[in-house]
Enzyme design. Structure first.
Site, short mmCIF file in Angstrom:
data_model
loop_
_atom_site.label_atom_id
_atom_site.label_comp_id
_atom_site.label_asym_id
_atom_site.label_seq_id
_atom_site.Cartn_x
_atom_site.Cartn_y
_atom_site.Cartn_z
CG HIS A 1 -29.91 -2.23 0.80
ND1 HIS A 1 -30.89 -1.88 0.30
CD2 HIS A 1 -29.41 -0.83 1.56
CE1 HIS A 1 -31.54 -1.19 1.03
NE2 HIS A 1 -30.36 -0.48 1.76
CG ASP B 1 -30.90 -5.24 -0.83
OD1 ASP B 1 -30.63 -5.70 0.63
OD2 ASP B 1 -31.35 -4.28 -1.69
CB SER C 1 -32.85 2.37 0.81
OG SER C 1 -32.40 1.72 2.23
#
Lengths: 204, 375
Positions: free
Chosen positions: B352, B319, B154
């Site tokens: 995610h 995600d 991320s």
């Protein structure tokens, strides 16, 4: 020609050696449907190539990682939009052609992305295959190890069929090699050859 | 129970960097401190260092456990440790809390020595590039000239990428997981709603809530609840909570009824007690601002021309906050530059958050990749 390949690999995969002979050292390679990455690894080790494999299957991808080669997870059938035109010296499709759905589109993408294309496939016109069909069954052999009901091979072809497709796709065949059990076949290749190799380019 | 593959008891370390930091915003930070942890041994050649960059709510405590605190395992303990995919028997692994954070590195909740008060709203906006610069200072402090790998998920993946652009010679491998080369408008929108939740809390006091001895807890809680929804997938929420009711029957009121409500409120409350709202604002801004292609007229391939590292790019099918499509944009830019890159799109139902999960195939891929990273 000097050959720096490990004898064991040549013995195991004469088709690798056949492809390697066509590859100029240091070339940029794209290997479509690269499987476990062993061809690309072999070419890297013997021809010092730089390249990427393209593979969809998770297990194969993991094997590619273990082999330490570059691999991009992508579905060949959706095209090669991640790759710019003319960005590779060779685009290889090693024993994958017969399992592709959009076969013609893939040949065209190979012609777009690579300066040359290299395709190898099991020759369906090999006499033993023909004999099995004559005897009433779909062929099962070392190169075609599946039964008709569980085979991933949906687009089997003969040398003549492939050459006709090249004509249709504006691909000029530069070189052809036909093999049987690791040995070259020159006499009646469409009958006597088990594996076919073609090197081709875009006809301008 | 002690995990036999954990790095065990760890202790945070501190470093004060006195070299003034020129921030991307134009402001100057005279000095700052960073808190970090290390796992494994730095080899004699100093060539086996791996930097782990954290995401929005992460910190320097990547692996191991604190002696005085039960269950205080690091946020990526399943990935980093002896015999784990990022193997501390081979690598010297560093976790660092980013500047502007709230776990020990200088941030809005720290005291500004010039004023004797909390920085609060006066703490400058920091960017991914600024973080890379502070991490480079830490590397210098530790005597590391080149990292074997820099790894992040991320926002952490953005830092790993930025490292390879700012210091191409100092990173051999970058593992960029569930990241993006820039946020989409939708993604920025989520961040802004989170910020608005915090900034419109009456207890926010323009960011100077420390002086009022209070916290914008409700705002931060809402921000986290919103974020949490976006980190999960529809499927994983359906599987975990469905429409289950806490008490079996509808109560025809607005109290907690569905399990998902209970879960989100719990997560929000827990987070609001642990995290500083100003740090949350800063982290979301860093996310929004990240866009290495911007200086190249939006051409990401041009931005990566300087890159020399080898890359592993990973994305997860469900995600939707950092979708596989975003990762493929990074891959495309690397392919255009004929840079070593591998890319896997991992089938996962966890959205995610997948990058933090201990799923077998994901860990096998990272392990296989790291096994080929020389020390």
């Amino acid at each position: 020609m000097t050959d720096t390949t490990a004898p064991s690999t040549i013995a195991l995969r004469p088709d690798f050696a056949a492809i390697a002979e066509w590859i100029k050292p240091g070339a940029k390679i794209l290997d479509l449907g690269c499987g476990d990455g062993s061809l690309l690894r072999y070419l890297r080790d013997t021809r010092n190539v730089f390249g990427y494999g393209v593979e969809i299957d998770d297990d194969n991808l993991l094997s590619c990682f273990c082999n330490g080669i570059n691999v991009i997870q992508n579905d060949l059938e959706t095209g090669l939009s991640s790759f710019e035109s003319d960005s590779f010296d060779y685009v290889i499709l090693s024993q994958t052609l017969q399992a592709t759905r959009h076969t013609e589109g893939i040949i065209q993408e190979m012609l777009r992305v690579g300066k040359e294309g290299i395709v190898s496939f099991p020759n369906f016109g090999y006499w033993k295959n023909r004999m099995q069909v004559i005897s009433g069954h779909m062929p099962v052999s070392k190169n075609l190890p599946y039964h008709w009901y569980d085979t991933p091979n949906i687009h089997l072809c003969t040398l003549g069929d492939f050459e006709a497709l090249c004509q249709q796709c504006d691909a000029r065949i530069l070189e052809r090699r036909v093999m049987n059990g690791g040995h070259p076949v020159n006499f009646l290749p469409n009958l006597m050859g088990m594996l076919a190799f073609y090197r081709f380019e875009r006809r301008e | 129970m002690q995990d036999s593959k954990s790095v065990g008891v760890v202790t945070p370390q501190y470093v004060t960097i006195d070299k003034p930091l020129q921030l991307k915003s134009g402001l100057l930070l005279d000095s700052y401190h960073l808190v970090y942890e290390t796992y494994g041994q730095l080899n004699a050649a100093r060539s086996n260092a791996v930097l782990i960059c954290h995401a929005l709510s992460g910190n320097h405590h990547v692996a191991g456990v604190y002696a005085d605190k039960e269950k205080s395992y690091g946020w990526w303990d399943n990935m980093v440790g002896p015999g784990k995919p990022i193997d501390t028997n081979r690598f010297f692994v560093i976790g660092v809390n980013n500047l502007g954070g709230c776990h020990g590195s200088t941030g809005p909740a720290s005291i500004d020595t010039k004023t004797g008060k909390h920085y609060g709203a006066s703490f400058p906006i920091v960017t991914v590039e600024d973080w890379v610069e502070t991490q480079a200072q830490l590397a210098e402090h530790l005597g590391i000239e080149q990292f074997a790998a820099i790894v992040g998920g991320s926002l952490g993946g953005m830092q790993a990428m930025q490292w390879t652009l700012d210091y191409p010679e100092k990173v051999r491998h970058a593992l960029v997981i569930a990241a993006a080369a820039k946020l989409t408008a939708q993604n920025i929108a989520f961040n802004d709603v989170a910020r608005q939740a915090i900034m419109t809390d009456q207890e926010f006091y323009g960011g100077n809530y420390y002086a009022y001895d209070t916290l914008p807890r409700r705002g931060l809680r809402l921000a986290r609840m919103l974020g949490h929804i976006t980190y999960l997938s529809d499927d994983s929420m359906a599987a975990k909570f469905g429409r289950s009711l806490r008490n079996g029957d509808l109560s025809f009121g607005f109290d907690v009824e569905f399990e998902i409500e209970s879960y989100l409120r719990y997560q929000g409350d827990k987070f609001a007690d642990l995290f500083d709202a100003n740090s949350y604002l800063l982290m979301t801004k860093a996310l929004d601002y990240f866009d290495p292609a911007n200086a190249y007229g939006g051409d990401l391939s041009a931005a990566f021309q300087v890159a020399k590292a080898n890359y592993l790019i990973l994305s997860f099918t469900t995600d939707w906050r950092f979708s596989p499509e975003r990762s493929r944009e990074i891959v495309k830019a690397l392919l255009d530059n004929k840079i070593n890159v591998s890319y896997a799109e991992i089938t996962s139902s966890h959205g995610h958050d997948s990058f933090l999960m201990e799923t077998q195939y994901y860990h096998q891929l990272v392990r296989a990749y790291m096994d080929n990273v020389s020390t």
